[in-house]
Design an enzyme around this catalytic site. Structure first.
Site, PDB file in Angstrom:
ATOM      1  N   HIS A 159      35.175 -61.915  -8.556  1.00 23.90           N
ATOM      2  CA  HIS A 159      34.570 -61.683  -9.881  1.00 23.90           C
ATOM      3  C   HIS A 159      33.053 -61.875  -9.832  1.00 23.90           C
ATOM      4  CE1 HIS A 159      38.752 -62.140 -11.402  1.00 23.90           C
ATOM      5  NE2 HIS A 159      38.807 -63.085 -10.478  1.00 23.90           N
ATOM      6  N   SER A 280       6.768 -49.277  -6.054  1.00 23.76           N
ATOM      7  CA  SER A 280       6.684 -48.702  -7.391  1.00 23.76           C
ATOM      8  C   SER A 280       5.255 -48.250  -7.618  1.00 23.76           C
ATOM      9  CB  SER A 280       7.067 -49.759  -8.422  1.00 23.76           C
ATOM     10  OG  SER A 280       6.521 -49.434  -9.684  1.00 23.76           O
ATOM     11  N   LYS A 286       6.766 -54.583  -6.431  1.00 19.49           N
ATOM     12  CA  LYS A 286       8.104 -54.074  -6.172  1.00 19.49           C
ATOM     13  C   LYS A 286       8.335 -53.607  -4.740  1.00 19.49           C
ATOM     14  CE  LYS A 286      10.916 -52.946  -8.821  1.00 19.49           C
ATOM     15  NZ  LYS A 286      11.645 -52.792 -10.040  1.00 19.49           N
ATOM     16  N   GLU A 293      20.474 -47.443  -2.635  1.00 20.68           N
ATOM     17  CA  GLU A 293      20.673 -46.873  -3.975  1.00 20.68           C
ATOM     18  C   GLU A 293      21.025 -45.383  -3.891  1.00 20.68           C
ATOM     19  OE1 GLU A 293      17.885 -49.076  -7.171  1.00 20.68           O
ATOM     20  OE2 GLU A 293      16.817 -48.223  -5.499  1.00 20.68           O
TER      21      GLU A 293
END
Ligand code: ARG
Length: 462
Positions: A159, A280, A286, A293
């Site tokens: 979980h 970024s 970043k 991804e």
């Protein structure tokens, strides 16, 4: 091109509508099959000559002509024509232009229906080999990393909540197992792909005395397809491939997700190499895990291709229907993306930098050894349910005090059960917790090393 040049124009009086010509043509994408189309044609011509259906001179002219066309295509000098519709008719027409009447005999006892089904199977057979090589390469780099990290302790999750401490190497070996099943699935799909449609002709077979076993042998097929109607219409192998590809992508998306979570500032379990991340344009701090991804995102298009192929075949009456021309683009895109994802993953994994201290610190939080304490009490005669209850109360005290189980005093622990002895702290350590799970499939580092050794042996058998 003049319509009279079309290979099927005999019964037509009016020219094809210009838009329909472009709409029905597949050459823009199926030219990619040219090598297999030529290979299939050469085998067919060789069989026809052996059966006395073509002369030896005709066979020779055809094979030499096809070889020259193949070289011309490789050089980028071949003139592909939309009016010639597909890869098959482009090559056949060019052959006849080059060698004359013998070229017109190549299509004896054959149809584009068995031809295209053969081409796709020959192509996919090679691609399955390459996909499986890509999987094996990724498995090997995972084994190397798992070996280096067998003693590294991290929290294991259920979980996504801290559950029990595990070896990082053990976690990586879970990925290995997923990929191993993928490899098996592709190998299994190969069995049904490697069956030869040629000789089915349009749908019913041919009146020529062909030898399908010989053609199958020349092309390295396991056997000729047993039923001509099925041979030209079956695309199960393509659907199976897309299904195996979807499952593989599902696995890669799960691995991607974990890499993304682990590399976040909040987890900080790993650092991905700069080579696999981007920045970024607005936020200078970043470093984004773009590669995992994108792999996660590509999973969607592969599932889409599986749905496209299933739907393409739904309710199709026997035998060949033009619908089947739509099998190629989803298949091509599946193969290209699958190979790309496997390559980028195998390049990225060796460059993962585990942050062992952060993993360990995380494993120390969240009461990861609570089950070990319950097992300890149960071993000392307390029924497991009662032990579970007692440890639950100990955890509640820890939450209240803001400390870990191992930081409770012996007296405090004894308050929950008089079976607690002064050896209790051994089971509350992370190392003790891992080492205790010492059986096949368990996370004890010794077992993880055994699993890695066995896994190396297993992939060497492939
Ligand atoms: N381009 C076609 C395909 O990809 C080849 C077979 C065409 N056969 C036919 N009878 N029109 O399926």
């Amino acid at each position: 091109m003049n319509d009279a040049d079309k290979l099927w124009a005999g019964r037509f009086n009016e020219p094809t509508d210009a838009f329909v010509e472009a709409f029905t043509a597949s050459v823009e994408f199926d030219k990619r099959l040219y090598r297999y189309d030529i290979q299939g044609s050469m085998a067919h011509a060789t069989m026809l000559a052996r059966q006395g259906i073509l002369s030896e001179q005709e066979r020779q002219a055809i094979c030499e002509g096809l070889t020259a066309i193949g070289e011309c295509i490789e050089r980028g000098a071949f003139q592909w024509s939309i009016a010639r519709e597909d890869v098959h008719m482009n090559i056949e027409a060019a052959l006849t232009e080059a060698i004359g009447d013998a070229g017109k005999k190549l299509h004896t006892g054959r149809s584009r229906n068995d031809q295209v089904a053969t081409d796709v199977r020959l192509w996919l057979r090679d691609e399955i080999d390459q996909v499986n090589r890509g999987i094996a390469r990724l498995q090997r780099v995972l084994l190397d990393l798992a070996e280096r990290e067998a003693d590294t302790i991290m929290p294991g999750f259920t979980h996504l909540q801290t559950a029990q401490p595990i070896s990082f190497g053990h976690h990586l070996m879970a990925w290995f197992e997923m990929l191993d099943r993928d490899h098996d699935r592709f190998s299994d799909c190969l069995k049904r792909t490697n069956v030869m449609p040629l000789g089915a002709a349009a749908l019913a077979g041919t009146s020529y005395p062909i030898d399908r076993h010989y053609t199958a042998e020349l092309l390295g097929f396991e056997r000729p397809a047993a039923n001509s109607l099925d041979a030209v219409s079956d695309r199960d192998f393509a659907i199976e491939f897309a299904a195996a590809a979807s499952i593989l992508m599902m696995h890669l998306s799960r691995m991607s997700e974990e890499l993304i979570i682990w590399s976040s500032a909040q987890f900080g379990f790993i650092e991905l190499s700069d080579a696999f991340c981007t920045g970024s344009s607005i936020m200078p701090q970043k470093k984004n895990p773009d590669v995992p991804e994108l792999v996660r995102g590509k999973t969607g298009r592969i599932y889409g291709h599986l749905m496209a192929l299933l739907t393409l075949m739904k309710s199709q009456p026997l035998a060949y229907n033009k619908d089947n021309q739509e099998d190629k683009e989803p298949l091509f895109d599946t193969v290209d993306n699958l190979k790309g994802c496997l390559k980028v993953f195998a390049d990225m994994v060796p460059a993962i930098r585990p942050k062992r201290d952060a993993m360990r610190a995380a494993a120390l939080k969240g009461y990861a050894t609570a089950t070990d304490l319950a097992d300890y009490l149960a071993r000392r005669g307390l029924p497991f349910r009662d032990a579970h209850e007692a440890v639950g109360k100990a955890v509640a005290l820890c939450v209240e005090k803001g400390c870990d189980l191992a930081q409770l005093s012996l007296d405090e622990l004894r308050g929950f059960s008089d079976r607690v002895g002064d050896d209790v702290y051994e089971v509350l350590t992370l190392e003790g917790s891992l080492a205790a799970r010492d059986h096949i499939g368990g996370t004890a580092p010794a077992q993880v090393r055994k699993a890695i050794e066995l896994a190396r042996w297993r992939i060497d058998q492939n």
